[in-house]
Design an enzyme around this catalytic site. Sequence first.
Site, PDB file in Angstrom:
ATOM      1  N   ARG A 183       0.848  -1.213   0.000  1.00 57.37           N
ATOM      2  CA  ARG A 183       0.000   0.000   0.000  1.00 57.37           C
ATOM      3  C   ARG A 183       0.866   1.239   0.000  1.00 57.37           C
ATOM      4  O   ARG A 183       2.095   1.145  -0.014  1.00 57.37           O
ATOM      5  CB  ARG A 183      -0.901  -0.001   1.233  1.00 57.37           C
ATOM      6  CG  ARG A 183      -0.107  -0.044   2.541  1.00 57.37           C
ATOM      7  CD  ARG A 183      -1.007  -0.062   3.743  1.00 57.37           C
ATOM      8  NE  ARG A 183      -1.867  -1.238   3.775  1.00 57.37           N
ATOM      9  CZ  ARG A 183      -1.458  -2.456   4.114  1.00 57.37           C
ATOM     10  NH1 ARG A 183      -0.185  -2.664   4.461  1.00 57.37           N
ATOM     11  NH2 ARG A 183      -2.274  -3.479   4.123  1.00 57.37           N
ATOM     12  N   ALA A 224       9.661   0.040   3.355  1.00 58.88           N
ATOM     13  CA  ALA A 224       8.827  -0.359   4.506  1.00 58.88           C
ATOM     14  C   ALA A 224       9.225   0.447   5.730  1.00 58.88           C
ATOM     15  O   ALA A 224      10.411   0.679   5.989  1.00 58.88           O
ATOM     16  CB  ALA A 224       9.005  -1.850   4.786  1.00 58.88           C
ATOM     17  N   GLY A 225       8.229   0.904   6.472  1.00 56.95           N
ATOM     18  CA  GLY A 225       8.536   1.690   7.665  1.00 56.95           C
ATOM     19  C   GLY A 225       7.306   1.787   8.542  1.00 56.95           C
ATOM     20  O   GLY A 225       6.177   1.573   8.078  1.00 56.95           O
ATOM     21  N   LYS A 241       5.055   8.606  20.266  1.00 48.54           N
ATOM     22  CA  LYS A 241       4.876   8.845  21.710  1.00 48.54           C
ATOM     23  C   LYS A 241       6.001   9.786  22.131  1.00 48.54           C
ATOM     24  O   LYS A 241       7.122   9.660  21.619  1.00 48.54           O
ATOM     25  CB  LYS A 241       5.072   7.532  22.500  1.00 48.54           C
ATOM     26  CG  LYS A 241       3.897   6.585  22.440  1.00 48.54           C
ATOM     27  CD  LYS A 241       2.922   6.879  23.562  1.00 48.54           C
ATOM     28  CE  LYS A 241       1.753   5.916  23.546  1.00 48.54           C
ATOM     29  NZ  LYS A 241       0.561   6.384  22.946  1.00 48.54           N
ATOM     30  N   ALA A 259       9.120  10.401  27.198  1.00 48.40           N
ATOM     31  CA  ALA A 259       8.776   9.998  28.568  1.00 48.40           C
ATOM     32  C   ALA A 259       7.728   8.891  28.586  1.00 48.40           C
ATOM     33  O   ALA A 259       7.674   8.088  29.516  1.00 48.40           O
ATOM     34  CB  ALA A 259       8.272  11.216  29.342  1.00 48.40           C
ATOM     35  N   TYR A 307      11.367   7.575  15.760  1.00 44.12           N
ATOM     36  CA  TYR A 307      11.169   7.660  14.307  1.00 44.12           C
ATOM     37  C   TYR A 307      12.207   8.606  13.690  1.00 44.12           C
ATOM     38  O   TYR A 307      12.852   8.286  12.684  1.00 44.12           O
ATOM     39  CB  TYR A 307       9.749   8.161  14.032  1.00 44.12           C
ATOM     40  CG  TYR A 307       9.358   8.170  12.574  1.00 44.12           C
ATOM     41  CD1 TYR A 307       9.058   6.992  11.898  1.00 44.12           C
ATOM     42  CD2 TYR A 307       9.268   9.372  11.871  1.00 44.12           C
ATOM     43  CE1 TYR A 307       8.682   7.008  10.562  1.00 44.12           C
ATOM     44  CE2 TYR A 307       8.887   9.398  10.537  1.00 44.12           C
ATOM     45  CZ  TYR A 307       8.595   8.213   9.888  1.00 44.12           C
ATOM     46  OH  TYR A 307       8.226   8.223   8.570  1.00 44.12           O
ATOM     47  N   LYS A 356      15.117   7.710  10.970  1.00 44.62           N
ATOM     48  CA  LYS A 356      15.144   8.324   9.641  1.00 44.62           C
ATOM     49  C   LYS A 356      16.391   9.174   9.420  1.00 44.62           C
ATOM     50  O   LYS A 356      16.849   9.349   8.290  1.00 44.62           O
ATOM     51  CB  LYS A 356      13.867   9.152   9.424  1.00 44.62           C
ATOM     52  CG  LYS A 356      12.591   8.295   9.399  1.00 44.62           C
ATOM     53  CD  LYS A 356      12.642   7.259   8.283  1.00 44.62           C
ATOM     54  CE  LYS A 356      11.346   6.487   8.129  1.00 44.62           C
ATOM     55  NZ  LYS A 356      11.407   5.492   7.045  1.00 44.62           N
TER      56      LYS A 356
HETATM   57  P1  NAD Z   1       2.152   2.643   4.891  1.00 42.09           P
HETATM   58  O1  NAD Z   1       1.898   2.272   6.299  1.00 42.09           O
HETATM   59  O2  NAD Z   1       1.014   3.065   4.032  1.00 42.09           O
HETATM   60  O3  NAD Z   1       2.949   1.480   4.144  1.00 42.09           O
HETATM   61  C1  NAD Z   1       4.109   0.890   4.709  1.00 42.09           C
HETATM   62  C2  NAD Z   1       4.192  -0.554   4.272  1.00 42.09           C
HETATM   63  O4  NAD Z   1       5.337  -1.135   4.911  1.00 42.09           O
HETATM   64  C3  NAD Z   1       2.959  -1.366   4.703  1.00 42.09           C
HETATM   65  O5  NAD Z   1       2.408  -2.047   3.610  1.00 42.09           O
HETATM   66  C4  NAD Z   1       3.510  -2.287   5.768  1.00 42.09           C
HETATM   67  O6  NAD Z   1       2.839  -3.550   5.824  1.00 42.09           O
HETATM   68  C5  NAD Z   1       4.976  -2.447   5.346  1.00 42.09           C
HETATM   69  N1  NAD Z   1       5.776  -2.878   6.482  1.00 42.09           N
HETATM   70  C6  NAD Z   1       5.828  -2.330   7.712  1.00 42.09           C
HETATM   71  N2  NAD Z   1       6.575  -3.087   8.530  1.00 42.09           N
HETATM   72  C7  NAD Z   1       7.009  -4.149   7.804  1.00 42.09           C
HETATM   73  C8  NAD Z   1       7.797  -5.300   8.100  1.00 42.09           C
HETATM   74  N3  NAD Z   1       8.266  -5.513   9.326  1.00 42.09           N
HETATM   75  N4  NAD Z   1       8.044  -6.178   7.105  1.00 42.09           N
HETATM   76  C9  NAD Z   1       7.544  -5.980   5.859  1.00 42.09           C
HETATM   77  N5  NAD Z   1       6.778  -4.928   5.529  1.00 42.09           N
HETATM   78  C10 NAD Z   1       6.509  -4.027   6.492  1.00 42.09           C
HETATM   79  O7  NAD Z   1       3.270   3.810   4.951  1.00 42.09           O
HETATM   80  P2  NAD Z   1       3.734   4.878   3.841  1.00 42.09           P
HETATM   81  O8  NAD Z   1       3.185   6.180   4.240  1.00 42.09           O
HETATM   82  O9  NAD Z   1       3.526   4.371   2.481  1.00 42.09           O
HETATM   83  O10 NAD Z   1       5.293   4.942   4.180  1.00 42.09           O
HETATM   84  C11 NAD Z   1       6.298   4.348   3.391  1.00 42.09           C
HETATM   85  C12 NAD Z   1       7.656   4.861   3.865  1.00 42.09           C
HETATM   86  O11 NAD Z   1       7.710   6.273   3.736  1.00 42.09           O
HETATM   87  C13 NAD Z   1       7.957   4.563   5.332  1.00 42.09           C
HETATM   88  O12 NAD Z   1       9.321   4.235   5.471  1.00 42.09           O
HETATM   89  C14 NAD Z   1       7.649   5.872   6.011  1.00 42.09           C
HETATM   90  O13 NAD Z   1       8.358   6.024   7.226  1.00 42.09           O
HETATM   91  C15 NAD Z   1       8.098   6.854   4.963  1.00 42.09           C
HETATM   92  N6  NAD Z   1       7.473   8.185   5.125  1.00 42.09           N
HETATM   93  C16 NAD Z   1       6.116   8.372   4.955  1.00 42.09           C
HETATM   94  C17 NAD Z   1       5.586   9.633   5.127  1.00 42.09           C
HETATM   95  C18 NAD Z   1       4.107   9.935   4.937  1.00 42.09           C
HETATM   96  O14 NAD Z   1       3.712  11.078   5.144  1.00 42.09           O
HETATM   97  N7  NAD Z   1       3.269   8.990   4.567  1.00 42.09           N
HETATM   98  C19 NAD Z   1       6.405  10.697   5.490  1.00 42.09           C
HETATM   99  C20 NAD Z   1       7.759  10.481   5.668  1.00 42.09           C
HETATM  100  C21 NAD Z   1       8.283   9.212   5.467  1.00 42.09           C
END
Ligand code: NAD
Length: 473
Positions: free
Chosen positions: A246, A317-318, A323, A326, A379, A383
């Site tokens: 996704r 993936a992330g 939180k 503290a 986080y 990052k």
């Molecule tokens: P999302 O939650 O929509 O999608 C993240 C996907 O990573 C999910 O499908 C989830 O199942 C997968 N994932 C998480 N943990 C996993 C694991 N242990 N093993 C395998 N898959 C795993 O998030 P997103 O918004 O599409 O974010 C994608 C990346 O972009 C992330 O690294 C996030 O930190 C970074 N990011 C997003 C935003 C934002 O505003 N959406 C901003 C800054 C950075």
Amino acid sequence: MSDFLLELGKSPNARRLVKALGLPIPLPPVLGRDRTPWSARPLADRRIVVGATDGAELVAPLAETLAAAGANAYLEMPDALRAAFREPGESFGRPAQELAALGDKATCDALVLDATGIAAVAGLRAVYYFFHPRVARLARSGRVLVLGRTPDGLGSEAAAAQAALEGFVRSLAKEIGRTGATANLVLVAPGAGSRLGPVLRFLLSSKSSFVTAQPLQVTARARTLAEPPLARPLEKKTVLVTGAARGIGEATARLFAQEGAHVVCLDRPADDGPTSQLARALGGTPLSVDLSDEAAPGKIADALRALGGVDVVVHNAGITRDKTLARMSEAQWDGVLGVNLAAVVRTHAALEPLLRDNGRVVCLSSIAGLAGNVGQTAYGASKAGIVGFVRATAERLADRGITVNAVAPGFIETRLTAAIPVAIRQVARRLAALGQGGLPEDVGQALLFLATPGAQGITGRTLRVCGGAFVGA
Ligand code: NAD
């Protein structure tokens, strides 16, 4: 989840009404977005005003790229520099014209200034003279691009003048963002002019709609390739995208497949359904692996070995577990650092031997890692760790032609940000110079650009895709 003001602003009648009533509602601009596949002429028929100051070093690659990409250039520069535009203009049937030919009232799609020749503070006045009369006539979703040089070997005053360009661009981006326009600075290292073309194509096109207010460095480091392909740049390439079920990962997998890549779509076993569906739709390969599992790198390496190796890895993936420190549990801290940073380092180590020469690695950072954010100590740490990881790994792999970069998104409309309370979400959107959140595809376009063969001049860098939301601290 949808952005009410952005939706309202899409209706010309609503826009007219808000204006006529003088309501203090800042309707965000509808951004121009190019969703077509990469092509040889992404700037076809764009009207681009090109300026250059005495001593400008990049007019030749600029002239060549603009003509080849289909743009109509209108020149404002010393006669000696104009000559560079003659031959490319003739061979691509795009003769550059005098600025007067544009007419006083006409808008332009981009303003580009080669400022590499500015070596003294007084020379910065040329920046004012070039942009001041024209900035108000930049079209909606227009582009401002300044070309500068990296500080290598510059004396104190020249370094000051060149560094000033960065503050100029960051601020101008915030002034013009409300029209959907972006402003960026490209810093070119000595000897790297031949690598500028693909960077111009990206930043001047509508594939960089959410990239603004920042410098991007082009280096002569890493091996030089032959002519990079302009269309289907990922043909015959194998790409791994983690977190592809996704959000940003899914959008990225779709864009990569559109450019000819075989995409290995990885996500958690619990997301096997959407991951398999996506892989099937893209003619790729699904891979169900939990990255927090110690055995994950071995499983991924096995899958990629079976496909004969890998050309591009996108560590996307992330997770967030917001939180304040503290209140944060040890498990939350460990979970975030485990998936966002430790898994990236571990997976990369397992895949490095399978990565082909001239390969590409792109990781997801975040502006939370650059500017910091309340509730995001773990986080933000994870990052920011990515920024250090790409810098060091890029240096180590440069001789193999492999580039390693990060993309740092700002507020992007995904499940991750849908979890933020609604009032904070509204504020977060308006903080950006472009007045809205980005779409997953905006981040995907930046990841795609960094994954192409033509992005060979960019390595060890972190490119923000934040719509100008970065304030800094
Ligand atoms: P999302 O939650 O929509 O999608 C993240 C996907 O990573 C999910 O499908 C989830 O199942 C997968 N994932 C998480 N943990 C996993 C694991 N242990 N093993 C395998 N898959 C795993 O998030 P997103 O918004 O599409 O974010 C994608 C990346 O972009 C992330 O690294 C996030 O930190 C970074 N990011 C997003 C935003 C934002 O505003 N959406 C901003 C800054 C950075």
